[in-house]
Design a protein around this motif. Structure first.
Motif, PDB file in Angstrom:
ATOM      1  N   THR A  40     -60.496 -74.396  -2.567  1.00  0.00           N
ATOM      2  CA  THR A  40     -59.347 -74.205  -3.451  1.00  0.00           C
ATOM      3  C   THR A  40     -59.164 -72.712  -3.661  1.00  0.00           C
ATOM      4  N   TYR A  41     -57.918 -72.314  -3.801  1.00  0.00           N
ATOM      5  CA  TYR A  41     -57.586 -70.913  -3.998  1.00  0.00           C
ATOM      6  C   TYR A  41     -56.851 -70.769  -5.322  1.00  0.00           C
ATOM      7  N   GLY A  42     -57.034 -69.648  -5.947  1.00  0.00           N
ATOM      8  CA  GLY A  42     -56.326 -69.357  -7.177  1.00  0.00           C
ATOM      9  C   GLY A  42     -55.795 -67.944  -7.142  1.00  0.00           C
ATOM     10  N   LEU A  43     -54.834 -67.695  -7.997  1.00  0.00           N
ATOM     11  CA  LEU A  43     -54.237 -66.371  -8.078  1.00  0.00           C
ATOM     12  C   LEU A  43     -54.496 -65.821  -9.468  1.00  0.00           C
ATOM     13  N   SER A  44     -55.022 -64.630  -9.521  1.00  0.00           N
ATOM     14  CA  SER A  44     -55.337 -64.045 -10.806  1.00  0.00           C
ATOM     15  C   SER A  44     -54.048 -63.749 -11.583  1.00  0.00           C
ATOM     16  N   PRO A  45     -54.079 -63.829 -12.916  1.00  0.00           N
ATOM     17  CA  PRO A  45     -52.857 -63.639 -13.706  1.00  0.00           C
ATOM     18  C   PRO A  45     -52.224 -62.264 -13.532  1.00  0.00           C
ATOM     19  N   ASN A  46     -53.020 -61.223 -13.233  1.00  0.00           N
ATOM     20  CA  ASN A  46     -52.421 -59.895 -13.083  1.00  0.00           C
ATOM     21  C   ASN A  46     -51.764 -59.708 -11.718  1.00  0.00           C
ATOM     22  N   ARG A  47     -51.844 -60.695 -10.832  1.00  0.00           N
ATOM     23  CA  ARG A  47     -51.192 -60.618  -9.536  1.00  0.00           C
ATOM     24  C   ARG A  47     -49.987 -61.539  -9.437  1.00  0.00           C
ATOM     25  N   GLN A  48     -49.628 -62.233 -10.511  1.00  0.00           N
ATOM     26  CA  GLN A  48     -48.570 -63.226 -10.416  1.00  0.00           C
ATOM     27  C   GLN A  48     -47.186 -62.635 -10.557  1.00  0.00           C
ATOM     28  N   ASN A  49     -47.034 -61.517 -11.215  1.00  0.00           N
ATOM     29  CA  ASN A  49     -45.719 -60.889 -11.348  1.00  0.00           C
ATOM     30  C   ASN A  49     -45.536 -59.940 -10.172  1.00  0.00           C
ATOM     31  N   ILE A  50     -44.965 -60.461  -9.079  1.00  0.00           N
ATOM     32  CA  ILE A  50     -44.949 -59.696  -7.841  1.00  0.00           C
ATOM     33  C   ILE A  50     -43.929 -58.561  -7.853  1.00  0.00           C
ATOM     34  N   PHE A  51     -42.919 -58.628  -8.716  1.00  0.00           N
ATOM     35  CA  PHE A  51     -41.914 -57.575  -8.758  1.00  0.00           C
ATOM     36  C   PHE A  51     -42.119 -56.608  -9.921  1.00  0.00           C
ATOM     37  N   ALA A  52     -43.276 -56.650 -10.540  1.00  0.00           N
ATOM     38  CA  ALA A  52     -43.543 -55.742 -11.653  1.00  0.00           C
ATOM     39  C   ALA A  52     -43.580 -54.304 -11.131  1.00  0.00           C
ATOM     40  N   GLY A  53     -42.698 -53.464 -11.617  1.00  0.00           N
ATOM     41  CA  GLY A  53     -42.671 -52.065 -11.230  1.00  0.00           C
ATOM     42  C   GLY A  53     -42.069 -51.808  -9.857  1.00  0.00           C
ATOM     43  N   ALA A  54     -41.393 -52.791  -9.273  1.00  0.00           N
ATOM     44  CA  ALA A  54     -40.861 -52.621  -7.922  1.00  0.00           C
ATOM     45  C   ALA A  54     -39.766 -51.547  -7.885  1.00  0.00           C
ATOM     46  N   ALA A  55     -38.872 -51.546  -8.863  1.00  0.00           N
ATOM     47  CA  ALA A  55     -37.792 -50.557  -8.873  1.00  0.00           C
ATOM     48  C   ALA A  55     -38.364 -49.149  -9.089  1.00  0.00           C
ATOM     49  N   HIS A  56     -39.295 -49.017  -9.999  1.00  0.00           N
ATOM     50  CA  HIS A  56     -39.925 -47.714 -10.256  1.00  0.00           C
ATOM     51  C   HIS A  56     -40.641 -47.208  -9.015  1.00  0.00           C
ATOM     52  N   ASP A  57     -41.414 -48.075  -8.374  1.00  0.00           N
ATOM     53  CA  ASP A  57     -42.141 -47.668  -7.170  1.00  0.00           C
ATOM     54  C   ASP A  57     -41.185 -47.354  -6.028  1.00  0.00           C
ATOM     55  N   ALA A  58     -40.090 -48.086  -5.933  1.00  0.00           N
ATOM     56  CA  ALA A  58     -39.130 -47.837  -4.856  1.00  0.00           C
ATOM     57  C   ALA A  58     -38.497 -46.454  -4.999  1.00  0.00           C
ATOM     58  N   VAL A  59     -38.148 -46.077  -6.204  1.00  0.00           N
ATOM     59  CA  VAL A  59     -37.522 -44.767  -6.427  1.00  0.00           C
ATOM     60  C   VAL A  59     -38.492 -43.641  -6.083  1.00  0.00           C
ATOM     61  N   PHE A  60     -39.694 -43.707  -6.618  1.00  0.00           N
ATOM     62  CA  PHE A  60     -40.624 -42.608  -6.415  1.00  0.00           C
ATOM     63  C   PHE A  60     -41.214 -42.592  -5.016  1.00  0.00           C
TER      64      PHE A  60
END
Length: 106
Positions: A40-60
């Protein structure tokens, strides 16, 4: 190896660890040997928001990549622009009345 008497009896609470449905039950839903190879596989809660900071990272990230490459393509682009601008102006002058009069003898 034979299963113990407790695993073959009907008074075992189903759902306990290493206790499975008996083969005698309807549909033969379980087995009396422990299951192996179930992963069985699980995903840690801090990896579930995949678009967190995507716009900020894209700009910089875009700025970092642009600033690292701009000196490779900007000078040739500017040189080509000024050379083409000079050629267009020179062609317009040579094909004008003043240009034809200046270079009429040659």
């Amino acid at each position: 190896m034979r299963p113990s008497q407790i695993l073959r009896s009907d008074d075992v609470p189903i759902g306990k660890y290493n206790h499975y449905l008996n083969k005698d039950k309807w549909g033969n839903l379980g087995c009396i040997i422990p299951q192996r190879g179930i992963i069985t596989y699980g995903l840690s809660p801090n990896r579930q928001n995949i678009f967190a900071g995507a716009a900020h990272d894209a700009v910089f990230n875009t700025w970092r990549r642009f600033s690292a490459q701009v000196l490779y393509w900007a000078p040739p682009l500017l040189g080509a622009y000024y050379a083409m601008d000079w050629a267009i102006r020179r062609n317009e002058y040579l094909n004008s009345k003043a240009g034809r009069a200046e270079f009429a003898g040659s």
